[in-house]
Design a protein around this motif. Sequence first.
Motif, PDB file in Angstrom:
ATOM      1  N   HIS A 193     -12.963   9.871  11.435  1.00 44.32           N
ATOM      2  CA  HIS A 193     -13.920   8.809  11.734  1.00 44.32           C
ATOM      3  C   HIS A 193     -13.612   7.642  10.809  1.00 44.32           C
ATOM      4  O   HIS A 193     -13.829   7.719   9.601  1.00 44.32           O
ATOM      5  CB  HIS A 193     -15.354   9.296  11.513  1.00 44.32           C
ATOM      6  CG  HIS A 193     -16.384   8.429  12.157  1.00 44.32           C
ATOM      7  ND1 HIS A 193     -17.742   8.597  11.971  1.00 44.32           N
ATOM      8  CD2 HIS A 193     -16.265   7.359  13.007  1.00 44.32           C
ATOM      9  CE1 HIS A 193     -18.406   7.689  12.665  1.00 44.32           C
ATOM     10  NE2 HIS A 193     -17.527   6.923  13.291  1.00 44.32           N
ATOM     11  N   ASN A 194     -13.057   6.574  11.384  1.00 40.60           N
ATOM     12  CA  ASN A 194     -12.683   5.389  10.610  1.00 40.60           C
ATOM     13  C   ASN A 194     -13.895   4.522  10.284  1.00 40.60           C
ATOM     14  O   ASN A 194     -14.924   4.601  10.957  1.00 40.60           O
ATOM     15  CB  ASN A 194     -11.656   4.560  11.379  1.00 40.60           C
ATOM     16  CG  ASN A 194     -10.297   5.223  11.465  1.00 40.60           C
ATOM     17  OD1 ASN A 194      -9.603   5.126  12.470  1.00 40.60           O
ATOM     18  ND2 ASN A 194      -9.885   5.911  10.410  1.00 40.60           N
ATOM     19  N   ASN A 224     -20.875   3.325   9.043  1.00 36.89           N
ATOM     20  CA  ASN A 224     -21.150   4.376  10.018  1.00 36.89           C
ATOM     21  C   ASN A 224     -22.356   5.195   9.569  1.00 36.89           C
ATOM     22  O   ASN A 224     -22.638   5.304   8.370  1.00 36.89           O
ATOM     23  CB  ASN A 224     -19.950   5.325  10.145  1.00 36.89           C
ATOM     24  CG  ASN A 224     -18.724   4.640  10.699  1.00 36.89           C
ATOM     25  OD1 ASN A 224     -18.826   3.788  11.577  1.00 36.89           O
ATOM     26  ND2 ASN A 224     -17.560   5.005  10.192  1.00 36.89           N
ATOM     27  N   GLU A 233     -10.236   5.598  22.997  1.00 40.12           N
ATOM     28  CA  GLU A 233     -10.615   4.345  23.652  1.00 40.12           C
ATOM     29  C   GLU A 233     -12.120   4.209  23.856  1.00 40.12           C
ATOM     30  O   GLU A 233     -12.672   3.116  23.769  1.00 40.12           O
ATOM     31  CB  GLU A 233      -9.896   4.228  24.995  1.00 40.12           C
ATOM     32  CG  GLU A 233      -8.383   4.081  24.861  1.00 40.12           C
ATOM     33  CD  GLU A 233      -7.707   3.907  26.204  1.00 40.12           C
ATOM     34  OE1 GLU A 233      -8.435   3.908  27.240  1.00 40.12           O
ATOM     35  OE2 GLU A 233      -6.464   3.785  26.248  1.00 40.12           O
ATOM     36  N   ALA A 246     -16.885  13.083  20.064  1.00 36.01           N
ATOM     37  CA  ALA A 246     -15.498  12.613  20.129  1.00 36.01           C
ATOM     38  C   ALA A 246     -14.526  13.785  20.167  1.00 36.01           C
ATOM     39  O   ALA A 246     -13.575  13.797  20.959  1.00 36.01           O
ATOM     40  CB  ALA A 246     -15.207  11.719  18.927  1.00 36.01           C
ATOM     41  N   LYS A 285     -16.341   4.868  23.342  1.00 39.05           N
ATOM     42  CA  LYS A 285     -17.302   4.925  22.258  1.00 39.05           C
ATOM     43  C   LYS A 285     -18.013   6.279  22.289  1.00 39.05           C
ATOM     44  O   LYS A 285     -18.426   6.737  23.357  1.00 39.05           O
ATOM     45  CB  LYS A 285     -18.335   3.798  22.382  1.00 39.05           C
ATOM     46  CG  LYS A 285     -17.736   2.386  22.362  1.00 39.05           C
ATOM     47  CD  LYS A 285     -17.162   2.053  20.991  1.00 39.05           C
ATOM     48  CE  LYS A 285     -16.634   0.622  20.969  1.00 39.05           C
ATOM     49  NZ  LYS A 285     -16.028   0.282  19.656  1.00 39.05           N
ATOM     50  N   ARG A 310     -10.373  -3.540   8.711  1.00 37.30           N
ATOM     51  CA  ARG A 310     -10.841  -2.197   9.073  1.00 37.30           C
ATOM     52  C   ARG A 310     -11.213  -1.394   7.841  1.00 37.30           C
ATOM     53  O   ARG A 310     -12.184  -0.626   7.860  1.00 37.30           O
ATOM     54  CB  ARG A 310      -9.758  -1.442   9.852  1.00 37.30           C
ATOM     55  CG  ARG A 310      -9.508  -1.949  11.252  1.00 37.30           C
ATOM     56  CD  ARG A 310      -8.353  -1.189  11.874  1.00 37.30           C
ATOM     57  NE  ARG A 310      -7.107  -1.394  11.138  1.00 37.30           N
ATOM     58  CZ  ARG A 310      -5.971  -0.749  11.382  1.00 37.30           C
ATOM     59  NH1 ARG A 310      -5.937   0.178  12.309  1.00 37.30           N
ATOM     60  NH2 ARG A 310      -4.877  -1.014  10.690  1.00 37.30           N
ATOM     61  N   GLU A 343     -14.178   3.837  14.828  1.00 42.32           N
ATOM     62  CA  GLU A 343     -13.175   4.472  15.683  1.00 42.32           C
ATOM     63  C   GLU A 343     -12.993   5.944  15.316  1.00 42.32           C
ATOM     64  O   GLU A 343     -13.191   6.349  14.179  1.00 42.32           O
ATOM     65  CB  GLU A 343     -11.835   3.755  15.558  1.00 42.32           C
ATOM     66  CG  GLU A 343     -11.827   2.339  16.110  1.00 42.32           C
ATOM     67  CD  GLU A 343     -10.504   1.634  15.885  1.00 42.32           C
ATOM     68  OE1 GLU A 343     -10.271   0.603  16.541  1.00 42.32           O
ATOM     69  OE2 GLU A 343      -9.701   2.098  15.039  1.00 42.32           O
ATOM     70  N   ARG A 345     -10.117   9.229  15.705  1.00 45.80           N
ATOM     71  CA  ARG A 345      -8.720   9.577  15.935  1.00 45.80           C
ATOM     72  C   ARG A 345      -8.540  11.085  15.726  1.00 45.80           C
ATOM     73  O   ARG A 345      -9.266  11.697  14.945  1.00 45.80           O
ATOM     74  CB  ARG A 345      -7.791   8.837  14.951  1.00 45.80           C
ATOM     75  CG  ARG A 345      -7.803   7.320  15.072  1.00 45.80           C
ATOM     76  CD  ARG A 345      -7.001   6.672  13.940  1.00 45.80           C
ATOM     77  NE  ARG A 345      -7.232   5.237  13.899  1.00 45.80           N
ATOM     78  CZ  ARG A 345      -6.458   4.327  14.475  1.00 45.80           C
ATOM     79  NH1 ARG A 345      -5.382   4.706  15.134  1.00 45.80           N
ATOM     80  NH2 ARG A 345      -6.753   3.042  14.392  1.00 45.80           N
ATOM     81  N   PRO A 375      -6.480   4.777  18.324  1.00 48.36           N
ATOM     82  CA  PRO A 375      -7.825   5.359  18.295  1.00 48.36           C
ATOM     83  C   PRO A 375      -8.240   5.795  19.698  1.00 48.36           C
ATOM     84  O   PRO A 375      -7.661   5.349  20.701  1.00 48.36           O
ATOM     85  CB  PRO A 375      -8.691   4.199  17.803  1.00 48.36           C
ATOM     86  CG  PRO A 375      -7.971   2.973  18.287  1.00 48.36           C
ATOM     87  CD  PRO A 375      -6.501   3.300  18.204  1.00 48.36           C
ATOM     88  N   ASN A 397     -14.568   1.506  10.891  1.00 43.71           N
ATOM     89  CA  ASN A 397     -14.983   0.590  11.952  1.00 43.71           C
ATOM     90  C   ASN A 397     -15.567   1.328  13.149  1.00 43.71           C
ATOM     91  O   ASN A 397     -15.769   0.747  14.214  1.00 43.71           O
ATOM     92  CB  ASN A 397     -13.802  -0.284  12.393  1.00 43.71           C
ATOM     93  CG  ASN A 397     -12.641   0.523  12.944  1.00 43.71           C
ATOM     94  OD1 ASN A 397     -12.648   1.751  12.906  1.00 43.71           O
ATOM     95  ND2 ASN A 397     -11.633  -0.167  13.446  1.00 43.71           N
TER      96      ASN A 397
END
Length: 342
Positions: free
Chosen positions: A16-17, A129, A33, A42, A35, A118, A21, A23, A31, A19
């Motif tokens: 969990h990045n 987040n 695509e 995810a 949300k 980012r 995103e 991955r 990342p 921003n």
Amino acid sequence: MSKSSRCAAPWRHMVHNPNGEFRPCCMYYFPLEKKYKDIEEAFHSEEMDIIRARMVNGEKLEGCQKCDYDEKHGGKTVLSYRSQFNERYGEPTDKEICSLEISVSNVCNFKCVTCDERYSSQFGPTNKNELPDPKVYENLDTLKLLGGEPFLDHRNKKILEDVPRENCELQVVTNGSIFPDKETVQLLNEFKKTSINISMDGIGEVAEFVRPGTKWERIERNYRKWEELRDYPRFYVQPHFVFHSINAPFFEEFLEWTGMPIEDISWDFLLGPKWLNVNYLPLDVKQWIIDKNPTLEEPLSKYTIEFEYQSEVFEELVSNLKGYPDILEDYVELLYGRVARH
């Protein structure tokens, strides 16, 4: 699954990045695509299932190019993130979150040349987040905390409190500017294994130039504090060097400063942004850098043939070399001379 594509990460891991995103791995280029409301959604998404299916079919995924590069040039004790996941988890067929990489925000006090908005609030707005639901930690054996600068966001302390620590290995990636309070240090000591990965990218003036915000005396002082906690292998302190087109001549000095064998430090070759990737330097400059780094001669020789010289990329590098310290003078003059020749 073919060796070229096989990786356990999509079955066991989630990123969990800062921003927002998600991955399948921090090295995965793209990342997800869509949300998603949280890590669980995810991880169990159709997008992740497609990645898993492609790996099972033996496809070579473009998103995995960083591990492909790492496994080509070698030179590191652990060749790639893919090799780490495969060693830990084998070839799982079920889906279970056992490993997490979490950035709760991009709050940071540095503006490193290798970074962007980012991962650092110094480049733009602050992104935050929501903290994960503690249920996601139930089967966790590995946790990696990043930022921003993780010790600047006090919510990371809540994560440390919520995670079942005695059965979990922890890695914290920090810029070394902040030494945490006693309560946080105690939590760090309660994990099964703790690694403090301190990003430096050089020492002294080099570090201060490539990582604006760095005050080297403070970094060095905090590093010594971390070393006092070192209890290898349970509590490990690991300096980190990202090798790029500005700090390339100074790796050997960094290695000498650590007083550690290269097998015990963390280092990596930078892929992007392109203007900092040594692959795009003129051939004679690449050779000069290889000669300056005898410890990395073999992996550097393999890595620097991945791409050919690109004049526009090289000129962008030179245009960004403003206000450099005296220690870079000889190297910058070399680069300026190559601009004139090319």
